[in-house]
Structures are given as structure tokens and as C-alpha cells.
Design an enzyme around this catalytic site. Sequence first.
Site, PDB file in Angstrom:
ATOM      1  N   LYS A  15       0.835  -1.214   0.000  1.00  0.00           N
ATOM      2  CA  LYS A  15       0.000   0.000   0.000  1.00  0.00           C
ATOM      3  C   LYS A  15       0.864   1.256   0.000  1.00  0.00           C
ATOM      4  CE  LYS A  15      -2.430  -2.693  -0.498  1.00  0.00           C
ATOM      5  NZ  LYS A  15      -2.474  -4.165  -0.439  1.00  0.00           N
ATOM      6  N   GLY A  49      -0.334 -13.995 -13.491  1.00  0.00           N
ATOM      7  CA  GLY A  49      -1.459 -14.045 -12.555  1.00  0.00           C
ATOM      8  C   GLY A  49      -2.130 -12.689 -12.425  1.00  0.00           C
ATOM      9  N   GLY A  69      -4.452 -11.870 -10.395  1.00  0.00           N
ATOM     10  CA  GLY A  69      -5.180 -11.883  -9.119  1.00  0.00           C
ATOM     11  C   GLY A  69      -4.919 -10.575  -8.385  1.00  0.00           C
ATOM     12  N   ILE A 119      -2.594  -9.708  -6.094  1.00  0.00           N
ATOM     13  CA  ILE A 119      -1.207  -9.236  -6.068  1.00  0.00           C
ATOM     14  C   ILE A 119      -0.773  -8.779  -7.451  1.00  0.00           C
ATOM     15  CG2 ILE A 119       1.196  -9.974  -5.733  1.00  0.00           C
ATOM     16  CD1 ILE A 119       0.287 -11.683  -3.403  1.00  0.00           C
ATOM     17  N   GLU A 155      -2.831 -14.268 -17.568  1.00  0.00           N
ATOM     18  CA  GLU A 155      -3.746 -14.920 -16.625  1.00  0.00           C
ATOM     19  C   GLU A 155      -4.268 -16.211 -17.249  1.00  0.00           C
ATOM     20  OE1 GLU A 155      -5.106 -14.714 -13.413  1.00  0.00           O
ATOM     21  OE2 GLU A 155      -6.123 -16.514 -14.152  1.00  0.00           O
ATOM     22  N   ASP A 164      -4.181 -17.266   7.533  1.00  0.00           N
ATOM     23  CA  ASP A 164      -3.959 -17.869   6.210  1.00  0.00           C
ATOM     24  C   ASP A 164      -3.749 -19.378   6.283  1.00  0.00           C
ATOM     25  OD1 ASP A 164      -4.068 -15.317   5.193  1.00  0.00           O
ATOM     26  OD2 ASP A 164      -2.104 -15.364   4.237  1.00  0.00           O
ATOM     27  N   HIS A 205     -23.659  15.488   2.034  1.00  0.00           N
ATOM     28  CA  HIS A 205     -23.521  15.920   0.644  1.00  0.00           C
ATOM     29  C   HIS A 205     -22.483  17.023   0.566  1.00  0.00           C
ATOM     30  CE1 HIS A 205     -24.551  17.002  -3.448  1.00  0.00           C
ATOM     31  NE2 HIS A 205     -24.582  18.272  -3.068  1.00  0.00           N
TER      32      HIS A 205
HETATM   33  P1  FAD Z   1       1.392 -14.187   8.134  1.00  0.00           P
HETATM   34  O1  FAD Z   1       1.200 -12.730   8.053  1.00  0.00           O
HETATM   35  O2  FAD Z   1       1.965 -14.890   6.966  1.00  0.00           O
HETATM   36  O3  FAD Z   1       2.288 -14.427   9.428  1.00  0.00           O
HETATM   37  C1  FAD Z   1       2.728 -15.684   9.788  1.00  0.00           C
HETATM   38  C2  FAD Z   1       3.966 -15.530  10.636  1.00  0.00           C
HETATM   39  O4  FAD Z   1       4.325 -16.786  11.143  1.00  0.00           O
HETATM   40  C3  FAD Z   1       5.171 -15.023   9.863  1.00  0.00           C
HETATM   41  O5  FAD Z   1       5.703 -13.905  10.523  1.00  0.00           O
HETATM   42  C4  FAD Z   1       6.151 -16.188   9.875  1.00  0.00           C
HETATM   43  O6  FAD Z   1       7.506 -15.773   9.959  1.00  0.00           O
HETATM   44  C5  FAD Z   1       5.735 -16.901  11.140  1.00  0.00           C
HETATM   45  N1  FAD Z   1       6.048 -18.325  11.144  1.00  0.00           N
HETATM   46  C6  FAD Z   1       5.815 -19.241  10.170  1.00  0.00           C
HETATM   47  N2  FAD Z   1       6.170 -20.469  10.586  1.00  0.00           N
HETATM   48  C7  FAD Z   1       6.653 -20.314  11.845  1.00  0.00           C
HETATM   49  C8  FAD Z   1       7.150 -21.210  12.803  1.00  0.00           C
HETATM   50  N3  FAD Z   1       7.213 -22.533  12.566  1.00  0.00           N
HETATM   51  N4  FAD Z   1       7.595 -20.708  13.989  1.00  0.00           N
HETATM   52  C9  FAD Z   1       7.523 -19.381  14.257  1.00  0.00           C
HETATM   53  N5  FAD Z   1       7.031 -18.485  13.377  1.00  0.00           N
HETATM   54  C10 FAD Z   1       6.599 -18.955  12.198  1.00  0.00           C
HETATM   55  N6  FAD Z   1      -4.322  -8.885   3.068  1.00  0.00           N
HETATM   56  C11 FAD Z   1      -5.209  -7.904   3.337  1.00  0.00           C
HETATM   57  O7  FAD Z   1      -6.156  -8.129   4.093  1.00  0.00           O
HETATM   58  N7  FAD Z   1      -5.073  -6.665   2.786  1.00  0.00           N
HETATM   59  C12 FAD Z   1      -4.060  -6.357   1.944  1.00  0.00           C
HETATM   60  O8  FAD Z   1      -3.970  -5.227   1.468  1.00  0.00           O
HETATM   61  C13 FAD Z   1      -3.115  -7.362   1.644  1.00  0.00           C
HETATM   62  N8  FAD Z   1      -2.079  -7.115   0.821  1.00  0.00           N
HETATM   63  C14 FAD Z   1      -1.143  -8.095   0.596  1.00  0.00           C
HETATM   64  C15 FAD Z   1      -0.081  -7.808  -0.263  1.00  0.00           C
HETATM   65  C16 FAD Z   1       0.876  -8.759  -0.517  1.00  0.00           C
HETATM   66  C17 FAD Z   1       2.030  -8.440  -1.433  1.00  0.00           C
HETATM   67  C18 FAD Z   1       0.785 -10.035   0.115  1.00  0.00           C
HETATM   68  C19 FAD Z   1       1.839 -11.076  -0.128  1.00  0.00           C
HETATM   69  C20 FAD Z   1      -0.273 -10.334   0.945  1.00  0.00           C
HETATM   70  C21 FAD Z   1      -1.253  -9.366   1.193  1.00  0.00           C
HETATM   71  N9  FAD Z   1      -2.358  -9.616   2.003  1.00  0.00           N
HETATM   72  C22 FAD Z   1      -3.281  -8.639   2.241  1.00  0.00           C
HETATM   73  C23 FAD Z   1      -2.545 -10.920   2.647  1.00  0.00           C
HETATM   74  C24 FAD Z   1      -2.076 -10.829   4.116  1.00  0.00           C
HETATM   75  O9  FAD Z   1      -0.730 -10.448   4.146  1.00  0.00           O
HETATM   76  C25 FAD Z   1      -2.287 -12.166   4.798  1.00  0.00           C
HETATM   77  O10 FAD Z   1      -3.628 -12.578   4.670  1.00  0.00           O
HETATM   78  C26 FAD Z   1      -1.931 -12.065   6.275  1.00  0.00           C
HETATM   79  O11 FAD Z   1      -0.618 -11.626   6.459  1.00  0.00           O
HETATM   80  C27 FAD Z   1      -2.135 -13.412   6.960  1.00  0.00           C
HETATM   81  O12 FAD Z   1      -1.851 -13.275   8.313  1.00  0.00           O
HETATM   82  P2  FAD Z   1      -1.324 -14.507   9.170  1.00  0.00           P
HETATM   83  O13 FAD Z   1      -1.033 -13.945  10.513  1.00  0.00           O
HETATM   84  O14 FAD Z   1      -2.243 -15.645   9.024  1.00  0.00           O
HETATM   85  O15 FAD Z   1       0.030 -14.953   8.472  1.00  0.00           O
HETATM   86  P1  NAD Z   2      -4.830 -14.935  -6.369  1.00  0.00           P
HETATM   87  O1  NAD Z   2      -5.371 -16.267  -6.095  1.00  0.00           O
HETATM   88  O2  NAD Z   2      -5.619 -13.716  -6.040  1.00  0.00           O
HETATM   89  O3  NAD Z   2      -4.464 -14.807  -7.917  1.00  0.00           O
HETATM   90  C1  NAD Z   2      -3.617 -15.699  -8.578  1.00  0.00           C
HETATM   91  C2  NAD Z   2      -3.998 -15.690 -10.042  1.00  0.00           C
HETATM   92  O4  NAD Z   2      -2.981 -16.384 -10.754  1.00  0.00           O
HETATM   93  C3  NAD Z   2      -5.313 -16.391 -10.324  1.00  0.00           C
HETATM   94  O5  NAD Z   2      -6.150 -15.544 -11.086  1.00  0.00           O
HETATM   95  C4  NAD Z   2      -4.891 -17.633 -11.081  1.00  0.00           C
HETATM   96  O6  NAD Z   2      -5.838 -18.033 -12.044  1.00  0.00           O
HETATM   97  C5  NAD Z   2      -3.616 -17.173 -11.743  1.00  0.00           C
HETATM   98  N1  NAD Z   2      -2.702 -18.263 -12.100  1.00  0.00           N
HETATM   99  C6  NAD Z   2      -2.411 -19.372 -11.369  1.00  0.00           C
HETATM  100  N2  NAD Z   2      -1.479 -20.120 -12.024  1.00  0.00           N
HETATM  101  C7  NAD Z   2      -1.196 -19.460 -13.172  1.00  0.00           C
HETATM  102  C8  NAD Z   2      -0.307 -19.716 -14.262  1.00  0.00           C
HETATM  103  N3  NAD Z   2       0.475 -20.790 -14.273  1.00  0.00           N
HETATM  104  N4  NAD Z   2      -0.262 -18.827 -15.287  1.00  0.00           N
HETATM  105  C9  NAD Z   2      -1.048 -17.703 -15.259  1.00  0.00           C
HETATM  106  N5  NAD Z   2      -1.906 -17.420 -14.260  1.00  0.00           N
HETATM  107  C10 NAD Z   2      -1.967 -18.273 -13.226  1.00  0.00           C
HETATM  108  O7  NAD Z   2      -3.404 -14.907  -5.647  1.00  0.00           O
HETATM  109  P2  NAD Z   2      -2.377 -13.729  -5.399  1.00  0.00           P
HETATM  110  O8  NAD Z   2      -2.684 -12.545  -6.224  1.00  0.00           O
HETATM  111  O9  NAD Z   2      -1.034 -14.357  -5.508  1.00  0.00           O
HETATM  112  O10 NAD Z   2      -2.647 -13.367  -3.892  1.00  0.00           O
HETATM  113  C11 NAD Z   2      -2.535 -14.389  -2.873  1.00  0.00           C
HETATM  114  C12 NAD Z   2      -3.436 -14.089  -1.718  1.00  0.00           C
HETATM  115  O11 NAD Z   2      -2.984 -12.939  -1.022  1.00  0.00           O
HETATM  116  C13 NAD Z   2      -4.854 -13.830  -2.166  1.00  0.00           C
HETATM  117  O12 NAD Z   2      -5.642 -14.913  -1.766  1.00  0.00           O
HETATM  118  C14 NAD Z   2      -5.299 -12.597  -1.473  1.00  0.00           C
HETATM  119  O13 NAD Z   2      -6.372 -12.879  -0.617  1.00  0.00           O
HETATM  120  C15 NAD Z   2      -4.100 -12.158  -0.637  1.00  0.00           C
HETATM  121  N6  NAD Z   2      -3.855 -10.751  -0.963  1.00  0.00           N
HETATM  122  C16 NAD Z   2      -4.809  -9.845  -0.609  1.00  0.00           C
HETATM  123  C17 NAD Z   2      -4.643  -8.525  -0.955  1.00  0.00           C
HETATM  124  C18 NAD Z   2      -5.693  -7.547  -0.593  1.00  0.00           C
HETATM  125  O14 NAD Z   2      -6.516  -7.860   0.269  1.00  0.00           O
HETATM  126  N7  NAD Z   2      -5.725  -6.370  -1.191  1.00  0.00           N
HETATM  127  C19 NAD Z   2      -3.511  -8.113  -1.654  1.00  0.00           C
HETATM  128  C20 NAD Z   2      -2.585  -9.063  -2.003  1.00  0.00           C
HETATM  129  C21 NAD Z   2      -2.765 -10.389  -1.643  1.00  0.00           C
END
Ligand code: FAD
Ligand code: NAD
Length: 477
Positions: free
Chosen positions: A58, A188, A190, A192, A211, A319, A451
Site C-alpha cells: 500500500k 497471474g 489476481g 497481487i 492470466e 492464512d 452531501h
Molecule cells: P502471516 O502474516 O503470513 O504471518 C505468519 C507468521 O508466522 C510469519 O511472521 C512467519 O515468519 C511466522 N512463522 C511461520 N512459521 C513459523 C514457525 N514454525 N515458527 C515461528 N514463526 C513462524 N491482506 C489484506 O487483508 N489486505 C491487503 O492489502 C493485503 N495485501 C497483501 C499484499 C501482498 C504483497 C501479500 C503477499 C499479501 C497481502 N495480504 C493482504 C494478505 C495478508 O498479508 C495475509 O492474509 C496475512 O498476512 C495473513 O496473516 P497470518 O497472521 O495468518 O500470516
Molecule cells: P490470487 O489467487 O488472487 O491470484 C492468482 C492468479 O494467478 C489467479 O487468477 C490464477 O488463475 C492465476 N494463475 C495461477 N497459475 C497461473 C499460471 N500458471 N499462469 C497464469 N496465471 C496463473 O493470488 P495472489 O494474487 O497471488 O494473492 C494471494 C493471496 O494474497 C490472495 O488470496 C489474497 O487474498 C491475498 N492478498 C490480498 C490482498 C488484498 O486484500 N488487497 C492483496 C494481495 C494479496
Amino acid sequence: MSDKYDVIVLGAGPAGYVAAIRCAQLGLKTACVEQWVNKQGNPALGGTCLNVGCIPSKALLESSHVYAEAAHGLEQHGIELSGVKADIAKMIANKDKIVQELTGGIEHLFKANKVTWIKGTGTLLPERLVTVNNGDGQPVNYTADNVILATGSKSIEIGAVPLQGDVVVDSTGALDWESVPAKLCVIGAGVIGLELGSVWRRLGAEVVVLEAQDVFLPMVDQQIAKDSLRQFTRQGLDIKLGARVTSSQVDASGVTLQYTDQSGEQQLQVDRVIVAVGRRPNIDQLTTPETDLLIDERGLVHVNGACETNLPGVWAIGDLVRGPMLAHKGSEEGVVVAERIAGKHSHLNYEAIPSVIYTHPEISWVGQTEEQLKEAGREYKSGVFPFAASGRAKAQRDTGGMVKVLADKHTDKLLGMHIVGGHSSELIGHGVTVMEFEGTSEDIARTVFAHPTLSEAIHEAALAADQRALHIPNRKR
Ligand code: FAD
Ligand code: NAD
């Protein structure tokens, strides 16, 4: 003798750290095990979300949007700027500073709430024994009455396009480029792919998104998805649907990708690639076979509606378990589990969890899509209001998109709200609140909105569901 806690949380992402804080607030002796080491080489809390996910993406979306507006969005407001330049290294440094401030903030919260941070990798053994390895000497064992598993997720990698240095990267790598690729391929379309594709497009890259599926954003209401696809295409994102990558080669001149689409074999030459094909649960060192934790065929830890695993006193959230991979979903599960451990009767309404894609325009939704309602055979009514008819959107010169309200045809209960438009991540909260209170479209229609605001579009969409919109012609009954 191993140290004993009321609760041990494995993982300090938004699911785990919130669970740990809530447990401690409720008087439980709590420890949280976290293994993350940040790019400065320091242990860090906050997980994917704060370190390489929600927050840094963000920050770059905001910086790149401000740059794009300054470079070519201000003329219509009568503002002329010349010599606008993006200093990418400074943008990345600004993003890193935000991340450090926030992850440091969690550390303060842990101290304030007396949550013990155990640094290292934790593994669940039988009888709620947790062994922690910090790579520095013997593993240390701890026990707890309750263990909350919150180890999050990891990027999925594909054999056809292996990651390579800073040329073929996952989302983490794409948050750290210090120069703009001339031509970028995102694999992809999606969440991200669209967010990070937008960042680098705004900063000047030519962006092609491949995609595999034929349908754009299948989880989004298709009227909203089609409108957003038109807007992204106008911004220069070249989104190719039905395009599956089969192989790739990296050499000094960049990356060559082979993919198939409806017309057959295709080839694409680019400078860099982002692989964004989804995420998988992180169970790498979570447990051992003797522990007998039930994990399903997708690698998700199996839980019931209350986030209880098959093992007594072992819970799993975020997750790592079923449901959308969203930070706020994980955090709320953390609160619910903490309160249940403390003997309260909390629950989470999975029907009212909002989703947002932070592109411009933002795509935000809660509840069911029109396609889902049709498939379920549910009778519904819909109301749509375009931002082109909103005074505030016009004043902002940001009129793309619409609000769509879906309500039960007979009871009028709000079933879904879908928005594509500027600031829709903030607007969708109205829909979430009404759904949480089991409200109706008439409740929205009878609410007074200030408004001129963008939120008036929600009011008008609710009126339109009853054929009585005031600022657009209503459809004939
Ligand atoms: P995580 O955030 O993955 O945290 C898990 C933690 O566990 C990590 O710190 C890891 O180091 C630790 N861990 C793993 N295994 C072990 C172990 N064995 N021992 C100790 N520690 C361990 N979601 C949104 O809602 N809004 C967004 O705008 C958004 N943007 C995103 C953008 C990107 C680029 C990405 C990749 C994801 C985004 N997401 C977004 C998804 C969001 O980041 C995840 O849904 C969220 O972080 C999940 O939270 P979590 O606590 O389940 O896991
Ligand atoms: P996603 O599941 O949103 O999108 C992945 C896309 O890749 C899908 O449309 C799929 O059809 C496509 N795909 C898969 N294999 C492919 C291939 N071989 N060739 C071409 N396309 C292919 O996954 P993401 O964008 O990686 O994000 C992962 C998770 O992180 C999501 O589930 C999302 O909830 C979370 N996330 C959330 C936010 C947010 O809330 N704003 C931002 C980033 C990530």
C-alpha cells in the site's frame, strides 16, 4: 523442565500477534514464537502483512499514485507541473521506514501487554509441547494449556518460471526493485498481480499480465470486474486472459516466456517478471507426523467453525486455515479464539468479511455476487449507481466505476455490496455494517448521507434497488 504458559501462539502475523495481545488482555500468560528476520537482518514481528504484504504494497501504491497524478493527472484541475521525477530508491526507503515503524509498534504493544516474544522457529509436538529452534544452540521446549497456530502463508512457485535473482521475483522481490523495468510481465491477474502490476505501470513500465483463466477476477461480481478491466486496460495494463505460461529462459537480455492461449503457442520477451499465482499455507516446520495434526489435501490445517483443530487445546487461525487469505479475517479469528480460550462465547460472521483490491479504481466488496445469487436460485433485486453521476466524484475528476447493491427480493435484506471506484476501500465499511446488523436496502435508503460525498452513491444504489433513485433515471419495472 520446560517453561509453561497459558497460551503459546506460533507466528506473529496479523492473526498471531492480535491473538497474543487479546489473550494477554484477558489475563492469560502468553508467549508468541516468531522466526521472521527482516531485510536489515533484525528479528521482526508483524508477519507477511506488515513486512512484505499489505503495508509495503500500500505504501508503494500510494507513492506511485501520487507520482502518476503529479505527472499526468493534474492538468484538468488547472495545475501544470513540469520536471516531475520519481526517485525509486527514495520511494523504497520510505516504504521500508513505514514497515519499520509499524513492526516496531507491535514490539511495543507486546511489551505493554506483557506478551513474551520467543525468537525462533516453533514446532508443535504431542501434548501441546512446543520446541523452538533459533539456530543458536539447543532447541528450547515450552508447554501450554492452549496453542494457537498462526504460521500464515507463502508465495506459490511454478516450475515453468523459477524465481531468479531480482529478474524473476515473487511479490516480496517486486516490493524492492530500485529501478523501473522497461517491460514487465506479471503472471497471474489476481489481487497481487493487479496491485503490483499497477505500481510498476504507474512508474513507467510497459506491463503485460498473463492470466491462465478465461474469466477476469472470477471471485468479483462480474459487472464490477468487467468495468474494472476496461479501466485497467485504459491505464495501459495489457491483461491477456486464457494465457498459460509453459516455460521460460533468463539470459543477459532479460526473460523469454512461452505461453499458450486460444490462438496457440506464443512468446513474450520482457526485462523482468513477477510471479503472482497465489499463496499456500505455511506448514513447513509447523509440526511432526507423531503429533497427528489434521492437515487437508491443500495443506490447510483443518479446523471447525470455532478454529479448533482435531487436537484438544490446539487452535489454528489466519492464512493457515480455510477462508479468504486476508489480514483482517486472521485478526478477527485471533480475537475470537483468545476470547473462547478465556471462556467467552465469541464468534466471527464469515458472511460479512470485506475484500478490497487496492488498484485505482479500488475494487471492494462484501457478501454475495450476482452470479452466486443466481447459482443459489435466490430471488434478489439490484440497484446500481455510477460515480459519473456523483457530484463529489466529478469534483475530484474521478468518475470511473459504480456502486451495486444486492438485496433479497422478498425481505429486502442486504445480500451484497460491490464497488469499483476511488476510495471504495473506505466506502465498503457501510455495506459491512449494514450486513453485520442484518439490515435492508431500505435501511440504507432511509439513512442520511452527507452531501457531497462519494458515499451518497451507496444511498442512490439502495434507492435504485427500489426503482426510486433520485439522480439517475430508474429502470422500468
Ligand atoms: P502471516 O502474516 O503470513 O504471518 C505468519 C507468521 O508466522 C510469519 O511472521 C512467519 O515468519 C511466522 N512463522 C511461520 N512459521 C513459523 C514457525 N514454525 N515458527 C515461528 N514463526 C513462524 N491482506 C489484506 O487483508 N489486505 C491487503 O492489502 C493485503 N495485501 C497483501 C499484499 C501482498 C504483497 C501479500 C503477499 C499479501 C497481502 N495480504 C493482504 C494478505 C495478508 O498479508 C495475509 O492474509 C496475512 O498476512 C495473513 O496473516 P497470518 O497472521 O495468518 O500470516
Ligand atoms: P490470487 O489467487 O488472487 O491470484 C492468482 C492468479 O494467478 C489467479 O487468477 C490464477 O488463475 C492465476 N494463475 C495461477 N497459475 C497461473 C499460471 N500458471 N499462469 C497464469 N496465471 C496463473 O493470488 P495472489 O494474487 O497471488 O494473492 C494471494 C493471496 O494474497 C490472495 O488470496 C489474497 O487474498 C491475498 N492478498 C490480498 C490482498 C488484498 O486484500 N488487497 C492483496 C494481495 C494479496
